[in-house]
Design an enzyme around this catalytic site. Structure first.
Site, PDB file in Angstrom:
ATOM      1  N   GLU A 298      55.157  11.420  55.525  1.00 14.42           N
ATOM      2  CA  GLU A 298      55.411  12.255  56.702  1.00 14.42           C
ATOM      3  C   GLU A 298      54.409  13.407  56.815  1.00 14.42           C
ATOM      4  O   GLU A 298      54.737  14.487  57.302  1.00 14.42           O
ATOM      5  CB  GLU A 298      56.847  12.798  56.679  1.00 14.42           C
ATOM      6  CG  GLU A 298      57.920  11.730  56.568  1.00 14.42           C
ATOM      7  CD  GLU A 298      57.967  10.792  57.770  1.00 14.42           C
ATOM      8  OE1 GLU A 298      57.690  11.258  58.884  1.00 14.42           O
ATOM      9  OE2 GLU A 298      58.290   9.608  57.591  1.00 14.42           O
ATOM     10  N   LYS A 299      53.172  13.186  56.352  1.00 14.30           N
ATOM     11  CA  LYS A 299      52.066  14.158  56.445  1.00 14.30           C
ATOM     12  C   LYS A 299      52.373  15.468  55.712  1.00 14.30           C
ATOM     13  O   LYS A 299      51.830  16.543  56.047  1.00 14.30           O
ATOM     14  CB  LYS A 299      51.721  14.450  57.907  1.00 14.30           C
ATOM     15  CG  LYS A 299      51.383  13.216  58.751  1.00 14.30           C
ATOM     16  CD  LYS A 299      50.122  12.532  58.311  1.00 14.30           C
ATOM     17  CE  LYS A 299      49.722  11.385  59.236  1.00 14.30           C
ATOM     18  NZ  LYS A 299      50.642  10.233  59.200  1.00 14.30           N
TER      19      LYS A 299
END
Length: 456
Positions: A146-147
């Protein structure tokens, strides 16, 4: 050179079935096979297969002018192999073009980077091995779950030898700066940081089909015009869920047509060229460091971790899970290790989220639970059973060690009894067989003796 970087995240969790309190200690299978297969097949038919076909056609049509990258979790690759092998084949076909880059990530799409650097490295190495196996590439660029990004995480990633990392470009981090440049880590300056242009990415992911949006309908010409609006920009990083194409934005919205037209529009009306993250890292120098002391992500409006760890339910489940992590280092049982990997998937904590009404992510439609509390109870039941199994391998307390020793002794005795019963059965079977074989011979001797008596 001005570059467009397309990166698509592909992930599907192994969802748990309804696991009741009375299942603890009695049933060690946790998964909803029907839901997992149904959702993967739905994604394959609506999104992955048609979009992969479009990308393959665009690569062949535009030769070296169109390039993309993927971050595919190890869990998603497992599901493709299990439920939709043709999807995996289509990704392999994309890899063979040489125009597609596959990035490294935590194998389980987990939050392990927040807990244990060593286990984090192990998951990334396992994922990189899988990328090499399927796609023949050794990943050079990293993209966290999710970065998620922070200075501490960047130091670990740099230590693993990656040359660049992808993350979000939030305003509270960048301030007046633009995400449309290459940055570098504040603690590991050799690690280049590519930051997502969340405005343009979300235009495609969330707003594309919204008829109330002031920019509706969004055409490729309009989109490319926005890219060219600032002549000083060097890169535009468009990072999004792959399900944007065909699932979040259905085919009827025109999203596939938009994708098909984008490369030609870029070629005709802009100075931008498509490039992979590795190519951008090689071609551009950082304009500045980016300091991120507290973790950021690409989820929810705050771009923080609250979507997974924002309430007490999530924190309790998260802490109890990773309390077991030190003991898992001593486990060599494949089934237990696999369940451990599936327990770490961040989706389980997302289901306990209480911010549904502020979160714009379409992923909430795939939450199998009616409430965060129900998700929490179900997860904790599974985790309790898992801990009981772990205790039999790596006991935590003196009492558990004694119980484990007794269980092991009992298991050994049961195995010995089973072997003895088998040997006894074989012996009995052999005796009966021997008697049956010897009976005709005895009868023959008896008849011979009778004939001799009559003759005499």
């Amino acid at each position: 050179m001005k570059a467009i970087c397309l990166n698509f995240q592909v992930h599907q969790p192994f969802r748990f079935r309804r696991y009741r309190f009375f299942d603890i200690g009695n049933d060690h299978y946790y998964y909803d096979d029907y839901s997992n297969e149904t959702i993967m097949r739905k994604m394959a038919d609506h999104s992955y297969l048609p979009t992969n076909k479009i990308l393959l056609d665009l690569i062949r049509k535009n030769k070296n002018a169109f390039k993309v990258s993927f971050t595919i979790s190890g869990i998603a690759l497992e599901q493709m192999d299990l439920y939709a092998p043709e999807v995996l084949d289509s990704f392999i076909e994309l890899a063979e073009t040489g125009q597609v880059e596959f990035l490294a990530a935590p194998y389980s799409h987990s939050l392990i980077s927040l807990k244990s650097p060593e286990s984090f490295k192990a998951q990334v190495e396992k994922h990189a091995t899988l990328i090499q196996k399927y796609f023949g590439q050794e990943p050079k660029v990293f993209c966290n779950t999710e970065k998620i990004y922070s200075d501490d995480i960047s130091a670990v990633v740099a230590d693993m030898g990656f040359k660049a990392i992808l993350t979000e470009g939030p305003k509270h981090v960048l301030g007046w700066k633009s995400p449309n440049y290459v940055y570098c880590s504040a603690v590991s300056p050799k690690l280049k940081v590519l930051m997502r242009n969340f405005q343009m990415s979300d235009d495609l992911s969330f707003r594309f089909s919204n008829q109330a949006w002031s920019e509706y309908p969004l055409t490729s010409e309009k989109f490319v015009g926005w890219m060219d609006s600032n002549p000083k920009d060097e890169v535009v990083n468009l990072f999004m869920d792959y399900e944007t194409f065909g699932e979040y934005q259905r085919e009827s919205t025109g999203i596939f047509k938009f994708l098909q037209e984008l490369p030609a529009t870029v070629a005709k009306k802009s100075k931008f060229k498509f490039a992979t993250p590795s190519e951008i890292a090689d071609a551009f120098q950082p304009i500045s460091i980016v300091s991120v002391p507290y973790p950021i992500s690409w989820s929810n409006e705050e771009r923080d971790l609250s979507i997974w760890l924002g309430n007490e339910l999530q924190q309790e489940a998260f802490n109890k899970l990773y309390k077991l992590e030190p003991r898992m280092q001593f486990v060599d049982d494949p089934a237990l290790i696999k369940d451990w990997e599936y327990l770490q998937v961040c989706n389980h904590f997302y289901y306990m989220n209480t911010k549904f009404f502020t979160d714009g992510s379409p992923q909430r439609t795939y939450n199998p639970f009616e409430s965060p509390y129900e998700a929490f109870i179900n997860y904790m039941n599974v985790l309790s059973d898992f801990e009981l199994r772990l205790n039999s391998f790596v006991p935590e307390s003196k009492v558990e060690k004694e119980i484990a020793a007794l269980n092991k002794l009992l298991a050994e005795k049961e195995e010995r009894l089973r072997k003895y019963e088998l040997e006894l059965k074989n012996l009995q079977s052999g005796t009966v067989k021997k008697n049956k074989e010897s009976k005709p011979e005895a009868t023959k001797r008896k008849k011979t003796a009778t004939k001799s008596t009559k003759k005499d």
